[in-house]
Design a protein around this motif. Structure first.
Motif, PDB file in Angstrom:
ATOM      1  N   VAL A   5      -4.522  -2.154  -1.226  1.00 24.63           N
ATOM      2  CA  VAL A   5      -4.026  -3.616  -1.133  1.00 24.63           C
ATOM      3  C   VAL A   5      -4.746  -4.091  -2.280  1.00 24.63           C
ATOM      4  N   ASN A   6      -6.061  -3.938  -2.487  1.00 22.86           N
ATOM      5  CA  ASN A   6      -6.831  -4.516  -3.673  1.00 22.86           C
ATOM      6  C   ASN A   6      -6.127  -4.410  -4.992  1.00 22.86           C
ATOM      7  N   GLU A   7      -5.759  -3.220  -5.114  1.00 17.06           N
ATOM      8  CA  GLU A   7      -5.077  -2.814  -6.557  1.00 17.06           C
ATOM      9  C   GLU A   7      -3.664  -3.382  -6.680  1.00 17.06           C
ATOM     10  N   PHE A   8      -2.953  -3.331  -5.550  1.00 21.03           N
ATOM     11  CA  PHE A   8      -1.563  -4.415  -5.596  1.00 21.03           C
ATOM     12  C   PHE A   8      -1.981  -5.702  -6.168  1.00 21.03           C
ATOM     13  N   PHE A   9      -2.774  -6.497  -5.534  1.00 20.41           N
ATOM     14  CA  PHE A   9      -2.991  -7.818  -6.176  1.00 20.41           C
ATOM     15  C   PHE A   9      -3.580  -7.875  -7.561  1.00 20.41           C
ATOM     16  N   THR A  10      -4.480  -6.909  -7.981  1.00 24.33           N
ATOM     17  CA  THR A  10      -5.005  -6.931  -9.197  1.00 24.33           C
ATOM     18  C   THR A  10      -3.640  -6.678 -10.123  1.00 24.33           C
ATOM     19  N   LYS A  11      -3.116  -5.699  -9.781  1.00 22.43           N
ATOM     20  CA  LYS A  11      -1.961  -5.244 -10.716  1.00 22.43           C
ATOM     21  C   LYS A  11      -0.807  -6.392 -10.729  1.00 22.43           C
ATOM     22  N   SER A  12      -0.829  -7.360  -9.795  1.00 18.61           N
ATOM     23  CA  SER A  12       0.152  -8.334  -9.664  1.00 18.61           C
ATOM     24  C   SER A  12      -0.439  -9.552 -10.519  1.00 18.61           C
ATOM     25  N   GLY A  13      -1.654  -9.616 -11.075  1.00 22.54           N
ATOM     26  CA  GLY A  13      -1.925 -10.601 -11.902  1.00 22.54           C
ATOM     27  C   GLY A  13      -3.119 -11.599 -11.175  1.00 22.54           C
ATOM     28  N   TYR A  14      -3.571 -11.004  -9.756  1.00 21.98           N
ATOM     29  CA  TYR A  14      -4.586 -11.988  -9.424  1.00 21.98           C
ATOM     30  C   TYR A  14      -6.022 -11.325  -9.402  1.00 21.98           C
ATOM     31  N   THR A  15      -6.933 -12.335  -9.362  1.00 27.75           N
ATOM     32  CA  THR A  15      -8.367 -11.981  -9.574  1.00 27.75           C
ATOM     33  C   THR A  15      -8.862 -11.799  -8.149  1.00 27.75           C
ATOM     34  N   VAL A  16      -9.169 -10.579  -7.678  1.00 30.46           N
ATOM     35  CA  VAL A  16      -9.759 -10.261  -6.418  1.00 30.46           C
ATOM     36  C   VAL A  16     -11.529 -10.411  -6.330  1.00 30.46           C
ATOM     37  N   HIS A  17     -11.874 -11.425  -5.785  1.00 30.56           N
ATOM     38  CA  HIS A  17     -13.389 -11.286  -5.926  1.00 30.56           C
ATOM     39  C   HIS A  17     -14.070 -10.569  -4.819  1.00 30.56           C
ATOM     40  N   ASN A  18     -13.568 -10.333  -3.764  1.00 27.63           N
ATOM     41  CA  ASN A  18     -14.157  -9.504  -2.738  1.00 27.63           C
ATOM     42  C   ASN A  18     -13.053  -8.881  -1.760  1.00 27.63           C
ATOM     43  N   THR A  19     -13.265  -7.526  -1.325  1.00 30.12           N
ATOM     44  CA  THR A  19     -12.488  -7.042  -0.553  1.00 30.12           C
ATOM     45  C   THR A  19     -13.307  -6.549   0.680  1.00 30.12           C
ATOM     46  N   THR A  78       3.785 -13.352   0.625  1.00 27.70           N
ATOM     47  CA  THR A  78       2.523 -13.487   0.292  1.00 27.70           C
ATOM     48  C   THR A  78       2.248 -14.202  -1.147  1.00 27.70           C
ATOM     49  N   ILE A  79       3.212 -13.382  -1.914  1.00 29.95           N
ATOM     50  CA  ILE A  79       3.128 -13.850  -3.515  1.00 29.95           C
ATOM     51  C   ILE A  79       3.609 -15.306  -3.497  1.00 29.95           C
ATOM     52  N   ALA A  80       4.702 -15.632  -2.812  1.00 29.68           N
ATOM     53  CA  ALA A  80       5.203 -17.016  -2.751  1.00 29.68           C
ATOM     54  C   ALA A  80       4.432 -17.881  -2.471  1.00 29.68           C
ATOM     55  N   PHE A 103       0.926  -1.153   0.009  1.00 29.07           N
ATOM     56  CA  PHE A 103       0.010  -0.036  -0.036  1.00 29.07           C
ATOM     57  C   PHE A 103       0.701   1.206   0.078  1.00 29.07           C
ATOM     58  N   VAL A 104       2.270   1.101  -0.029  1.00 24.64           N
ATOM     59  CA  VAL A 104       2.870   2.427   0.000  1.00 24.64           C
ATOM     60  C   VAL A 104       2.720   3.068  -1.349  1.00 24.64           C
ATOM     61  N   ASN A 105       3.172   4.578  -1.470  1.00 26.26           N
ATOM     62  CA  ASN A 105       3.228   4.883  -2.815  1.00 26.26           C
ATOM     63  C   ASN A 105       3.987   4.475  -3.882  1.00 26.26           C
ATOM     64  N   GLY A 106       3.618   3.822  -4.936  1.00 28.63           N
ATOM     65  CA  GLY A 106       4.363   3.080  -5.781  1.00 28.63           C
ATOM     66  C   GLY A 106       4.344   1.770  -5.729  1.00 28.63           C
ATOM     67  N   ALA A 107       3.643   1.250  -4.834  1.00 27.95           N
ATOM     68  CA  ALA A 107       3.480  -0.311  -4.419  1.00 27.95           C
ATOM     69  C   ALA A 107       3.522  -1.017  -5.688  1.00 27.95           C
ATOM     70  N   SER A 108       4.476  -2.229  -5.650  1.00 24.34           N
ATOM     71  CA  SER A 108       4.328  -2.782  -6.966  1.00 24.34           C
ATOM     72  C   SER A 108       5.221  -4.266  -6.491  1.00 24.34           C
ATOM     73  N   LEU A 109       5.219  -5.185  -7.143  1.00 21.80           N
ATOM     74  CA  LEU A 109       5.974  -6.130  -6.899  1.00 21.80           C
ATOM     75  C   LEU A 109       7.394  -6.332  -7.314  1.00 21.80           C
ATOM     76  N   ALA A 110       7.486  -5.440  -8.182  1.00 18.28           N
ATOM     77  CA  ALA A 110       8.836  -4.898  -8.825  1.00 18.28           C
ATOM     78  C   ALA A 110       9.736  -4.015  -7.476  1.00 18.28           C
ATOM     79  N   ALA A 111       8.871  -3.097  -7.196  1.00 13.34           N
ATOM     80  CA  ALA A 111       9.498  -2.372  -5.959  1.00 13.34           C
ATOM     81  C   ALA A 111       9.768  -3.057  -4.862  1.00 13.34           C
ATOM     82  N   ASP A 112       8.917  -4.096  -4.359  1.00 11.67           N
ATOM     83  CA  ASP A 112       9.184  -4.952  -2.999  1.00 11.67           C
ATOM     84  C   ASP A 112      10.532  -5.807  -3.468  1.00 11.67           C
ATOM     85  N   GLN A 113      10.609  -6.392  -4.680  1.00 16.22           N
ATOM     86  CA  GLN A 113      11.823  -7.115  -4.977  1.00 16.22           C
ATOM     87  C   GLN A 113      13.023  -6.187  -4.913  1.00 16.22           C
ATOM     88  N   ALA A 114      13.222  -5.060  -5.406  1.00 15.90           N
ATOM     89  CA  ALA A 114      14.071  -4.045  -5.512  1.00 15.90           C
ATOM     90  C   ALA A 114      14.429  -3.698  -3.912  1.00 15.90           C
TER      91      ALA A 114
END
Length: 258
Positions: A150-164, A124-126, A92-103
Motif C-alpha cells: 500500500v505504501n509503495e502504491f501511493f509513493t509510485k502514484s506521486g504522493y509523499t508517504v510520511h509514515n505508515t 481515494t486518489i480523487a 496491493f494486488v500484484n502489479g498494482a498501479s493507478l493505470a491498472a485500476d483505471q483499466a
C-alpha cells in the motif's frame, strides 16, 4: 433527527456497491451515512468472494477482472447510476498501479453497457485531488507485506508517504478486522500523524473508522480519509449529489464537502 427519507423506487438514484464477501462494515456504515443525508438514493449491494488478505497466490487470485465483472453485471441488472468496487485490492494486488485500476474500471464499465464503474482506489486518489493533498500517512490493519505494498502504491502514484503504521498484531481474519474497537483505530490513526502529514489514509473497507473521522480531524488537524467514507463520497459525486455540508458534517470533512 427528522424521520428518515424513504427512497422512491421510481425516482431514486441508485448506487451499486461491490463488497468483499467477508466484509461486515460497508453495508451498515454506508446505510447509516445515507440516512444522515436524507436523500432519495438507494444503495444496492452485491458481494464477491474474498476469504483472505495476504500476498500469497491464493489471495491474489481472488481479485481478477472476471470476478469484478461478474459482480458488476449482477448490479447492472438493477440499472444503477454508478457502480463501485468497495475494496482496496487495487493498492496491493500484484502489479498494482493507478493505470491498472483505471483499466479495470473501464473493463467493468464496458461489460455493464456503459454504466460508470469505478473502484475505491480511484476514489481515494480523487479524494486526495479534491483536497489538493500530496503529503499523507497510512494507517492499516494489514500484514507487513501488504502494508508495504500500500505504501509503495501511493509513493509510485506521486504522493509523499510520511509514515505508515499497522496494528501490532494483524487480525487473523477479515471478520476480525471488522471487529477492531474504536479506541484501537483512533490510536493507530494518531500514531500515523507526523508534522508533515496533511491526510491520513485509513485504507481498508472493513476497518470501521468511518464514524471516527470528524473527531480525529478536529483533534489532529488533518484530513482523515476512511475507505468506506471515500467510496460513499465518490459514489455520491458520481450521482451528482451536492449540498452535503450541514447534513453530513458529523461524518468528517470529505463527506460534508460536496
Amino acid at each position: 433527527m427528522p424521520p428518515p427519507t424513504i427512497a422512491s423506487l421510481s425516482t431514486a438514484k441508485k448506487l451499486g456497491i461491490i463488497v468483499p464477501s467477508t466484509n461486515t462494515a460497508v453495508e451498515t456504515m454506508t446505510i447509516s451515512l445515507l440516512a444522515s443525508l436524507q436523500a432519495n438514493i438507494i444503495p444496492i449491494f452485491t458481494r464477491t468472494r474474498v476469504l483472505t488478505l495476504g500476498a500469497d497466490a491464493a489471495t491474489q487470485a481472488q481479485f481478477t477482472p472476471s470476478a469484478f465483472i461478474t459482480a458488476a453485471q449482477l448490479l447492472a441488472d438493477a440499472a444503477p447510476d454508478a457502480i463501485i468496487w468497495n475494496g482496496t485490492s487495487g493498492m496491493f494486488v500484484n502489479g498494482a498501479s493507478l493505470a491498472a485500476d483505471q483499466a479495470l474500471a473501464k473493463t467493468m464499465t464496458d461489460a455493464c453497457g456503459g454504466i460508470t464503474c469505478t473502484t475505491n482506489t480511484l476514489a481515494t486518489i480523487a479524494a486526495l485531488e479534491h483536497f489538493d493533498i500530496k503529503d499523507v500517512s497510512i494507517a492499516v490493519p494489514y500484514t507487513p507485506e501488504i502494508t508495504q505494498r500500500v505504501n509503495e502504491f501511493f509513493t509510485k502514484s506521486g504522493y509523499t508517504v510520511h509514515n505508515t503504521v499497522r496494528l501490532d498484531e494483524t487480525p487473523p481474519t477479515n471478520a476480525d478486522i471488522g471487529a477492531v474497537d474504536a479506541e484501537t483505530i483512533k490510536d493507530l490513526v494518531r500514531r500515523s500523524v507526523t508534522p508533515q502529514t496533511k491526510a491520513v489514509l485509513v485504507a481498508c473497507t472493513n476497518f470501521p473508522a468511518t464514524p471516527l473521522a470528524d473527531e480525529l480531524e478536529k483533534e489532529l488537524g488533518v484530513v482523515v480519509l476512511d475507505s468506506i467514507a471515500v467510496s460513499a463520497w465518490y459514489g455520491l459525486k458520481l450521482l451528482g449529489v451536492k449540498g452535503t455540508g450541514e447534513k453530513m458534517k458529523e461524518w468528517g470533512r470529505l463527506l460534508s464537502s460536496l
